[in-house]
Design a protein around this motif. Sequence first.
Motif, mmCIF file in Angstrom:
data_model
loop_
_atom_site.group_PDB
_atom_site.id
_atom_site.type_symbol
_atom_site.label_atom_id
_atom_site.label_comp_id
_atom_site.label_asym_id
_atom_site.label_seq_id
_atom_site.Cartn_x
_atom_site.Cartn_y
_atom_site.Cartn_z
ATOM 1 N N VAL A 12 0.848 -1.195 0.000
ATOM 2 C CA VAL A 12 0.000 0.000 0.000
ATOM 3 C C VAL A 12 0.879 1.238 0.000
ATOM 4 O O VAL A 12 1.848 1.325 0.757
ATOM 5 N N SER A 14 0.606 5.351 0.449
ATOM 6 C CA SER A 14 -0.386 6.323 0.863
ATOM 7 C C SER A 14 0.243 7.681 1.041
ATOM 8 O O SER A 14 1.436 7.801 1.320
ATOM 9 N N LYS A 43 -7.678 1.970 -5.730
ATOM 10 C CA LYS A 43 -7.350 3.123 -4.894
ATOM 11 C C LYS A 43 -8.573 3.574 -4.101
ATOM 12 O O LYS A 43 -9.707 3.277 -4.461
ATOM 13 N N SER A 53 -5.963 12.305 2.647
ATOM 14 C CA SER A 53 -5.232 11.048 2.725
ATOM 15 C C SER A 53 -5.800 10.078 1.709
ATOM 16 O O SER A 53 -6.989 9.774 1.748
ATOM 17 N N SER A 55 -4.914 6.375 -0.684
ATOM 18 C CA SER A 55 -3.998 5.251 -0.764
ATOM 19 C C SER A 55 -4.323 4.389 -1.959
ATOM 20 O O SER A 55 -5.426 4.436 -2.501
ATOM 21 N N PRO A 77 4.428 4.989 3.271
ATOM 22 C CA PRO A 77 3.696 6.233 3.529
ATOM 23 C C PRO A 77 4.512 7.429 3.036
ATOM 24 O O PRO A 77 5.729 7.458 3.211
ATOM 25 N N SER A 82 -0.861 9.697 6.877
ATOM 26 C CA SER A 82 -1.435 8.633 6.055
ATOM 27 C C SER A 82 -1.374 7.287 6.768
ATOM 28 O O SER A 82 -2.139 6.385 6.474
ATOM 29 N N LEU A 86 -4.882 4.790 7.701
ATOM 30 C CA LEU A 86 -5.126 3.386 7.363
ATOM 31 C C LEU A 86 -5.586 2.559 8.561
ATOM 32 O O LEU A 86 -6.004 1.408 8.413
#
Lengths: 570, 292
Positions: A12, A14, A43, A53, A55, A77, A82, A86
């Motif tokens: 991921v 972000s 996404k 934010s 991701s 990140p 961010s 999550l």
Amino acid sequence: MNKTIKEDVSIVLSGEAGQGIQTIERLLTFILKREGYYVFATKEYMSRVRGGSNSTEIRVSSKPVKSYVDKIDILIPLTKSSVEHLGDRVNEDTLIIADNDSLKLENKNLFNVPILSIAKEIGNEIYANIVAVGVILGLFKINIKTIEEYLRERFGDKGEKIVSDNIKAASEGYKLGKDFSENGEIKIEISANETLKDDLLISGTDAVSLGALAGNCDSIFAYPMTPGSGVLVDLADFSKNFDILVEQAEDEIAAINMAIGGWYAGARSMVTTSDGGFALMEEGLSLAGMIESPLVIHLAQRPGPATGLPTRTAQEGLNLAIHAGHGEFPRLVFAPGNLEQAFYLTQKAFNIADKYQIPVFILTDQFFVDSYYNVKKLDLSKIENKKYFVETAEDYKRYDLSKAENGVSPRGIPNFGKGLVIVDSDEHDEEGHLTEDLDIRIKMVEKRLQKYDALKDDFVSPEFFGNENYKYLVVCWGSNYNVVKEAIENIDNKDLAMLHFSQVFPFPENAVEFLVKAEKIIDVENNATGQFAKLIRAETGIKIDSKILKFNGMPFSVEELTAKIREELQ
Amino acid sequence: MSERKNIFSLENEKELDIAWCPGCGNFGILNILKKALEEMEEITPNNFVLVSGIGQAAKIPHYFKNNAFNGLHGRALPVAFAIKATNPDLYVVAESGDGDMYGEGGNHFIHNMRRNVDITNIVHDNRVYGLTKGQASPTSPQGMVTPVQVNGVILNPFNPIAVAIANGATFVARAFVGDMQNTKEIIKKAIRHKGYSLIDLFQPCVTFNKINTYAWFNEHTYKLGEDYDPSDKMQALQTAFQEDKIPLGIIYEEKGKPTFEEQLTIYKQNKDPLFKRSIDVNKLEGFINSMR
Ligand SMILES: Cc1ncc(C[n+]2csc(CCOP(=O)(O)OP(=O)(O)O)c2C)c(N)n1
Ligand code: SF4
């Protein structure tokens, strides 16, 4: 700390909007796919152009992957916030690769990589995202040449300096990633397969847009609304290579009336929008119903009511698509479950619309249009397009009852043949002239509704997956196809099967035999009221007690759905 | 010419059950439009499409022999635009009432001028809503008492001419149905004009508008003289604001501005209307494969 990730990895990235997350997504997925991996990317983002934010999740696997998972194996990140964004998805198993000199995160699984300073050294902070791409590709020990080639293709037209800076940024990151891998700190063991090179990597938006092209769509009229606008943008891009008339209308009301005007003149027109935009198109839908105009509508759902959560996902538009418009007239609603279906059904939509002179919907959603994964070659040899309009004779009558088959009278278009083509939004006679004759009214209503029977010839059956002798049947529609399938594969119980509907309306009759065989039907939908379960009840009388509903704007994750279906099997 | 007489008339013309009130200005418009079309050799009932919305005026296509699209209230222009854009071989006229074009369809009115698509927009301006029985329209004069505006219209009347000129329309005219000859010539010029053309056409509603009668229009209008130069935009704007005596004629005309369809790449090499075209599947296949 040493960690080995096998078979399937979820990465991921972000950060804020504007930090280039989408660029990373594209670069990584395309390069990894070229190197022979199965990839999936999706996404989630906020409705803003800068900040917030966002991701993107990229799954890389040695087997096909097509759905969203909660777990994050590796997180990159780009901002401190961010990580908080999550939430629980970041846990003790998540490895974080970050430029911690600037982010200052506190986490035991942290790999401090000077992403920013490397970028600055190369000459610009904006290269930070490319350095991050390099790190990931280093972990996979991808051939560095592939990376260079791709960057050259991608940035070639921006000049040699930009290309070489990008290559430098990627290689610096690459070295670091490769080191992590070689000293055993992060080991990724996923086998690549040469043959996947030839797979396509397309998104839901691309699948619909290419399907439209394949269906001979020659004009699109739309007013931008997320997440429907992607198809407008795609077709505008394709118009550089193909003859497509693309017009951004002043509003959705104009768009749908334009599309109907296009069909009247013999073109194959479509509109693309989201629920809120479609709400404005309702009257136009009835117009199509009354004048028996073909029409193709791409409706990408998002959470409502009103503007709801603009950039999130939902399946709340089913009732809207089925019930929109005043009065009674036939329509057909496709809800593709995977990219191949989106392509073929959109292509088919143009022909069905043309053949029966009815509106046809392609119902997708944000999650669907914004997700990518490997797709095998699309088979265009099967593509058959037929334009159903006829050359008219002098005595042509648009709504000729004597010439109607299953309610479908031959459709003429202006200036093609000797006849005149007259259409009217009021009730009309066979010629198309308005009438208040109530006997003609009955004949015309019956003629239009007769098409429901005719349509049965072209029904798209639901897709069954699992053991024939099931006790539990999971029903789903639209974008939940892949996640339900993966959950069922995970559960691996011979009593469990799935039935996915890619045509939701008219409800395919042959679905009934599947439904009655089940001891328990489990409905999976992204809305709060179980719209599809209600449709099944209304169409078949079968009541569905068990519903797994999610409506917080996010798609189902594989883990979540696996657990929920398991609960239902107790 | 003589053999083209009545080519836009329906065979059973005499038996037509026309929905207009006796004495309505719409009858005059119907006759004038038919005559104008008959005099235009290039136009036939087949290559011509009359698009309308909803209202008394909007019923006009039904009393004609030609292709017709009688659509939704306010939505004639988007339909007319798309018909022309997808098949530039057709002559397209969008025709409806002032409520339809300026009220419900206001947004389309503004934006279709910006497109400069080659269509003609004829607005039957009776300054009232006829079909729904006499409420105020955007052009109703202030003070006019109606079943809804019971103390008289308060709103400032809409000025379609000034709006059109300011908004880049390339042909802007005003006509009065009582002035048949002049109106017919304006219609012919409007249809022949390359680009969007507007005719705001005064039409007395004998049932609901007791202010703007035939006599009133006769008294309050005048014909623009031979010396009037419609290419002068500033003068045209000034003319658009004349209220005590309203000018009739072509108020503004800009020649040579490219039309919407002329600017489309799809027609640069190939003039075929879209209905004659098909996707090249081999080319598409190559294109899709390039997305690897
Ligand atoms: C969406 C919608 N709203 C309202 C109506 C009702 N309606 C029909 S005609 C009309 C006004 C017509 O006025 P105008 O365009 O000036 O034409 P006229 O009847 O005066 O010729 C209205 C409001 C409708 N048909 N559709
Ligand atoms: S209501 Fe007025 S505009 Fe309508 S037909 Fe009667 S006179 Fe004409």
